[in-house]
Design a protein around this motif. Structure first.
Motif, short mmCIF file in Angstrom:
data_model
loop_
_atom_site.label_atom_id
_atom_site.label_comp_id
_atom_site.label_asym_id
_atom_site.label_seq_id
_atom_site.Cartn_x
_atom_site.Cartn_y
_atom_site.Cartn_z
N GLY A 179 -2.15 -12.20 -2.78
CA GLY A 179 -1.02 -11.28 -2.85
C GLY A 179 -0.33 -11.05 -1.52
N SER A 180 -0.66 -11.84 -0.51
CA SER A 180 -0.07 -11.64 0.81
C SER A 180 1.27 -12.36 0.90
N ILE A 181 1.95 -12.19 2.05
CA ILE A 181 3.21 -12.88 2.28
C ILE A 181 2.94 -14.38 2.27
N PRO A 182 3.64 -15.16 1.44
CA PRO A 182 3.34 -16.59 1.33
C PRO A 182 3.78 -17.37 2.56
N ALA A 183 3.03 -18.42 2.87
CA ALA A 183 3.41 -19.30 3.97
C ALA A 183 4.47 -20.28 3.50
N HIS A 184 5.41 -20.62 4.38
CA HIS A 184 6.42 -21.61 4.01
C HIS A 184 5.99 -22.98 4.49
N VAL A 185 6.42 -24.03 3.77
CA VAL A 185 6.09 -25.40 4.14
C VAL A 185 7.35 -26.24 4.38
N ASP A 186 8.52 -25.74 3.97
CA ASP A 186 9.75 -26.47 4.19
C ASP A 186 10.93 -25.52 3.98
N TYR A 187 12.12 -25.97 4.36
CA TYR A 187 13.32 -25.14 4.17
C TYR A 187 14.53 -26.07 4.08
N LEU A 188 15.57 -25.60 3.42
CA LEU A 188 16.72 -26.43 3.10
C LEU A 188 17.79 -26.41 4.19
N LEU A 189 17.99 -25.26 4.83
CA LEU A 189 19.10 -25.10 5.77
C LEU A 189 18.72 -25.64 7.15
N LYS A 190 18.89 -26.97 7.31
CA LYS A 190 18.53 -27.62 8.57
C LYS A 190 19.74 -28.16 9.33
N ASP A 191 20.89 -28.25 8.66
CA ASP A 191 22.04 -28.88 9.32
C ASP A 191 23.33 -28.38 8.67
N ARG A 192 24.43 -28.80 9.22
CA ARG A 192 25.74 -28.35 8.73
C ARG A 192 26.01 -28.80 7.30
N ALA A 193 25.55 -29.97 6.94
CA ALA A 193 25.78 -30.43 5.57
C ALA A 193 25.15 -29.47 4.56
N ALA A 194 23.91 -29.04 4.82
CA ALA A 194 23.25 -28.08 3.92
C ALA A 194 23.97 -26.73 3.96
N TRP A 195 24.41 -26.32 5.14
CA TRP A 195 25.14 -25.06 5.27
C TRP A 195 26.40 -25.06 4.41
N GLU A 196 27.18 -26.10 4.52
CA GLU A 196 28.44 -26.18 3.78
C GLU A 196 28.20 -26.31 2.27
N GLU A 197 27.21 -27.08 1.87
CA GLU A 197 26.99 -27.33 0.45
C GLU A 197 26.31 -26.16 -0.27
N HIS A 198 25.31 -25.58 0.37
CA HIS A 198 24.45 -24.63 -0.35
C HIS A 198 24.57 -23.17 0.10
N TYR A 199 25.06 -22.91 1.30
CA TYR A 199 24.91 -21.57 1.85
C TYR A 199 26.22 -20.85 2.16
N LYS A 200 27.12 -21.48 2.87
CA LYS A 200 28.28 -20.78 3.40
C LYS A 200 29.05 -20.05 2.30
N LEU A 216 19.19 -23.62 17.25
CA LEU A 216 19.85 -23.16 18.47
C LEU A 216 19.95 -24.30 19.49
N ALA A 217 18.89 -25.14 19.56
CA ALA A 217 18.89 -26.25 20.51
C ALA A 217 19.74 -27.43 20.03
N ASP A 218 19.70 -27.69 18.71
CA ASP A 218 20.33 -28.90 18.18
C ASP A 218 21.79 -28.71 17.81
N ASP A 219 22.16 -27.52 17.35
CA ASP A 219 23.54 -27.28 16.91
C ASP A 219 23.88 -25.81 17.15
N GLU A 220 24.15 -25.51 18.40
CA GLU A 220 24.42 -24.13 18.80
C GLU A 220 25.62 -23.55 18.07
N ALA A 221 26.62 -24.37 17.81
CA ALA A 221 27.82 -23.88 17.11
C ALA A 221 27.49 -23.45 15.69
N LEU A 222 26.64 -24.22 15.01
CA LEU A 222 26.25 -23.85 13.64
C LEU A 222 25.39 -22.59 13.66
#
Length: 371
Positions: free
Chosen positions: A112-133, A185-191
């Motif tokens: 019942g604790s906070i679950p650990a994450h193993v992956d995430y979708l928002l890694k680059d601008r393409a994912a940002w534009e398609e799924h998040y923004k 922050l290191a790879d795409d500061e603008a994003l």
């Protein structure tokens, strides 16, 4: 005085008749344990939530005055959320599930604790534009107008009502993870900056709509949870430069509507981020976790003066011990209360190891000592 008047008087360094006895809610397991022990009934806890009618009834049974987490918020998350799906299953029943925010986490049977994450979708601008923004854009459906109307037409309130201003970094950290935020922050500061600006604009629009609704709020509030036991999960210089101005923009707006108290919920050792918050209009720290590092309003007050207030700072672990431990903790709180601008409150949700009698005793003693 009402609880609302008492709380605001304390935080404004004004006279008050007694200190309100405040809490920060309960773990579900805690309430269920108290049902099993016969202190409560199932119907007493069914549907519990911060500040709702069930919570108000529990206050009477346990002895608290109110829950600081009684607030109204717009929706500043992903709208609509993504469809959760199972992406992997294992023989022991463990699953990897991609949640509504695009983060894949581990679900293990019986935990019942906070679950650990193993992956995430928002890694680059393409994912940002398609799924998040587009999911972070504001429109009026993000505000529960019917709920607001109920508050607008309610007679004078006994307890304070907060205006939840959202999260300017904690919710982003949840979506891109701490490691992902460092890489981005290191790879795409603008994003990285665009994501922060987009979420902040959404929070601002929510706050503006709520303030213009006609509802009378008592304080503003942010949630972050961006620190752990050794310090922040973001570089303080980055926080100051990229996020500080967004706090100022929103707190200027809330102050223009008369909300001079602005609290912020951040767990962990928050010392390195306090300068940014104080500089940008956040003046009340919550829940001031005592933890292993002994967080306390006292050194902060010495550094920042009366500009800094606090709600929290009561070591809730004494609830698992005995009445003597409760008495010692209340004695420790006395000089902190004497500083002014400070409301003691258990420093997070009341945990399942809390003994019913100790919590009841704490409420009674708080009224006796600080009445």
């Amino acid at each position: 005085m009402t609880n609302r008047e008492r709380a605001l008087a304390v935080l404004r360094y004004q006279p008050y008749d007694r200190m309100p006895v405040v809490h920060f809610g309960y773990w579900g397991e805690t309430l269920q344990k108290w049902v099993c022990e016969g202190h409560l009934r199932e119907e007493d806890i069914h549907g519990w939530g911060d500040g709702n009618s069930v919570d108000l009834a529990l206050n009477t049974k346990i002895g608290f005055d109110f829950d600081w987490q009684c607030m109204f918020a717009g929706n500043s998350g992903l709208l609509p959320g993504m469809e959760p799906k199972v992406v992997a299953e294992f023989p022991d029943g463990t699953q990897h599930i991609r949640g509504a925010d695009g983060v894949t986490y581990v679900r293990k049977p019986g935990t019942g604790s906070i679950p650990a994450h193993v992956d995430y979708l928002l890694k680059d601008r393409a994912a940002w534009e398609e799924h998040y923004k587009w999911r972070y854009q504001w429109d009026d459906t993000r505000v529960n107008r019917a709920g607001l109307e109920a508050f607008r037409t309610t007679p004078a309130r006994e307890n304070p009502l907060g205006l939840h201003c959202g999260s300017l970094y904690g919710s982003i950290r949840d979506v891109i993870t701490m490691e992902g935020a460092c890489y981005l922050l290191a790879d795409d500061e603008a994003l990285f900056t665009e994501i922060i600006d987009t979420v902040a604009d959404l929070c601002y629009c929510n706050v503006k709509a709520l303030l213009e609704s006609g509802v009378s709020f008592d304080f503003a509030h942010f949630w972050e949870d961006i620190c752990f036991k050794n310090g922040p999960l973001i570089a303080p210089s980055v926080f100051e430069e990229r996020i500080g101005p967004h706090y100022r923009r929103i707190t200027d707006l809330t102050r223009s509507h008369g909300l001079d108290i602005c609290s912020l919920d951040c767990d962990g050792k928050i010392d390195a981020l306090i300068p940014t918050w104080i500089k940008n209009g956040v003046n009340t720290m919550f829940p001031i976790e005592v933890g292993t590092w002994g967080a306390s309003i006292k050194p902060w007050r010495a550094q920042y003066g009366k500009d800094l207030r606090g709600v929290g700072g009561m070591n809730k672990t004494v609830f698992a011990r005995d009445r003597a431990a409760v008495d010692v903790e209340i004695e420790r709180l006395k000089p902190l209360v004497a500083l002014g601008g400070f409301i003691p409150c258990p420093d997070h949700r009341i945990a399942p190891d809390a003994v019913w009698d100790n919590v009841r005793y704490y409420c009674d003693r708080m009224r006796q000592v600080f009445g």
